[in-house]
Design an enzyme around this catalytic site. Structure first.
Site, PDB file in Angstrom:
ATOM      1  N   ASP A  65       0.809  -1.222   0.000  1.00 18.85           N
ATOM      2  CA  ASP A  65       0.000   0.000   0.000  1.00 18.85           C
ATOM      3  C   ASP A  65       0.846   1.277   0.000  1.00 18.85           C
ATOM      4  O   ASP A  65       0.291   2.374  -0.075  1.00 18.85           O
ATOM      5  CB  ASP A  65      -0.995   0.009   1.184  1.00 18.85           C
ATOM      6  N   HIS A 140       7.943  -1.316  12.395  1.00 13.03           N
ATOM      7  CA  HIS A 140       6.736  -1.839  11.734  1.00 13.03           C
ATOM      8  C   HIS A 140       7.078  -3.027  10.834  1.00 13.03           C
ATOM      9  O   HIS A 140       6.373  -4.033  10.815  1.00 13.03           O
ATOM     10  CB  HIS A 140       6.103  -0.695  10.937  1.00 13.03           C
TER      11      HIS A 140
END
Ligand SMILES: [Zn+2]
Ligand SMILES: [Zn+2]
Length: 259
Positions: A65, A140
């Site tokens: 994304d 992350h």
């Protein structure tokens, strides 16, 4: 004048109102794209930005994304003599090179070219037009970096977290930031319902609390996990229980001045 233009504000699921998260940092004649999902040329056009005025593309990490629009950006400018400098971690830069090669987009017939700049965490690097950047690792994904830009004559501090859970060191880097654009997945109740979120994204409540402690001047929460079904106003209320600075809850296409 320095401003942030929000090209997309959603998390990994785009909706009719919100595309995947991407931003433009614009200061004077310098335009810097941060992340490249979706249809970047369409979104730049809608924002009134000429694509050839964008010389730098920053990739926070290589989840789909955040990078799937990169081939489209280069392919769409195949007839234009232009150079993008693409900045990211060594892993991100290598991934993006291979992604473009899958489409043959670095062959000589494509006039737009990409130069790759791998950033080492903690090292200050000149970008363009008097803008410097320092990259910082965030937890992350293995390729993940946050970016601290220093912009313009006053060296205003503009920080983009990329996707990340609360990372205390980031709020040291962002201390007193003129602007912080930070992951804000959902209201806190969803992090209780889906504990897995705590290791990859940030709740509105935690973002408000940590931003207040760091003395952030302008906070722009982004990367809303809209598929969880909540109103942005709920996150705004949560942040406001902790954060007293300037708060901008962006919609796609909106812009905010960094003052
Ligand atoms: Zn994401
Ligand atoms: Zn991600």
């Amino acid at each position: 004048m320095t401003e942030i233009i929000f090209l997309g504000t959603s998390g990994y699921v785009p909706t009719p109102e919100r595309d995947n998260a991407a931003f433009l940092l614009k200061t004077g004649e310098t335009s810097i794209l941060v992340d490249c999902p979706g249809s970047p040329l369409r979104k730049l056009a809608a924002a009134g930005i000429k694509p050839l005025d964008v010389g730098s593309v920053f990739v926070t990490h290589v989840h789909a994304d955040h990078v799937y629009g990169l081939p489209s950006l280069v392919h769409g400018l195949m007839l234009r003599d232009h150079v993008f400098r693409l900045f990211g971690s060594a892993e991100s830069v290598d991934f993006c090179r291979r992604l473009l090669d899958l489409f043959g987009l670095r062959e000589p017939k494509y006039k737009t070219r990409v130069e790759f700049v791998a950033l080492a965490p903690g090292e200050k690097t000149a970008v363009a037009g008097g803008v410097d950047v320092t990259a910082w690792s965030v937890p992350h994904q293995t390729s993940s970096l946050a970016f601290e830009f220093r912009v313009g004559p006053g060296a205003k501090k503009v920080v983009f977290s990329g996707d990340t859970p609360i990372h205390p060191a980031l709020f040291e880097w962002a201390r007193g930031a003129d602007a912080l654009v930070h992951d804000c997945g959902a209201p806190a109740r969803f992090f209780e319902k889906f504990p897995v979120l705590k290791s990859v994204h940030t709740s509105a409540l935690d973002l408000g609390e940590w931003s207040e402690r760091a003395g952030v001047r302008l906070l722009a929460p982004v990367h809303f996990l809209t598929e969880l079904d909540f109103e942005v106003g709920e996150m705004e209320k949560e942040i406001r229980t902790r954060f007293t600075g300037r708060l901008f809850m962006p919609s796609d296409g909106e812009r905010v001045a960094v003052e």
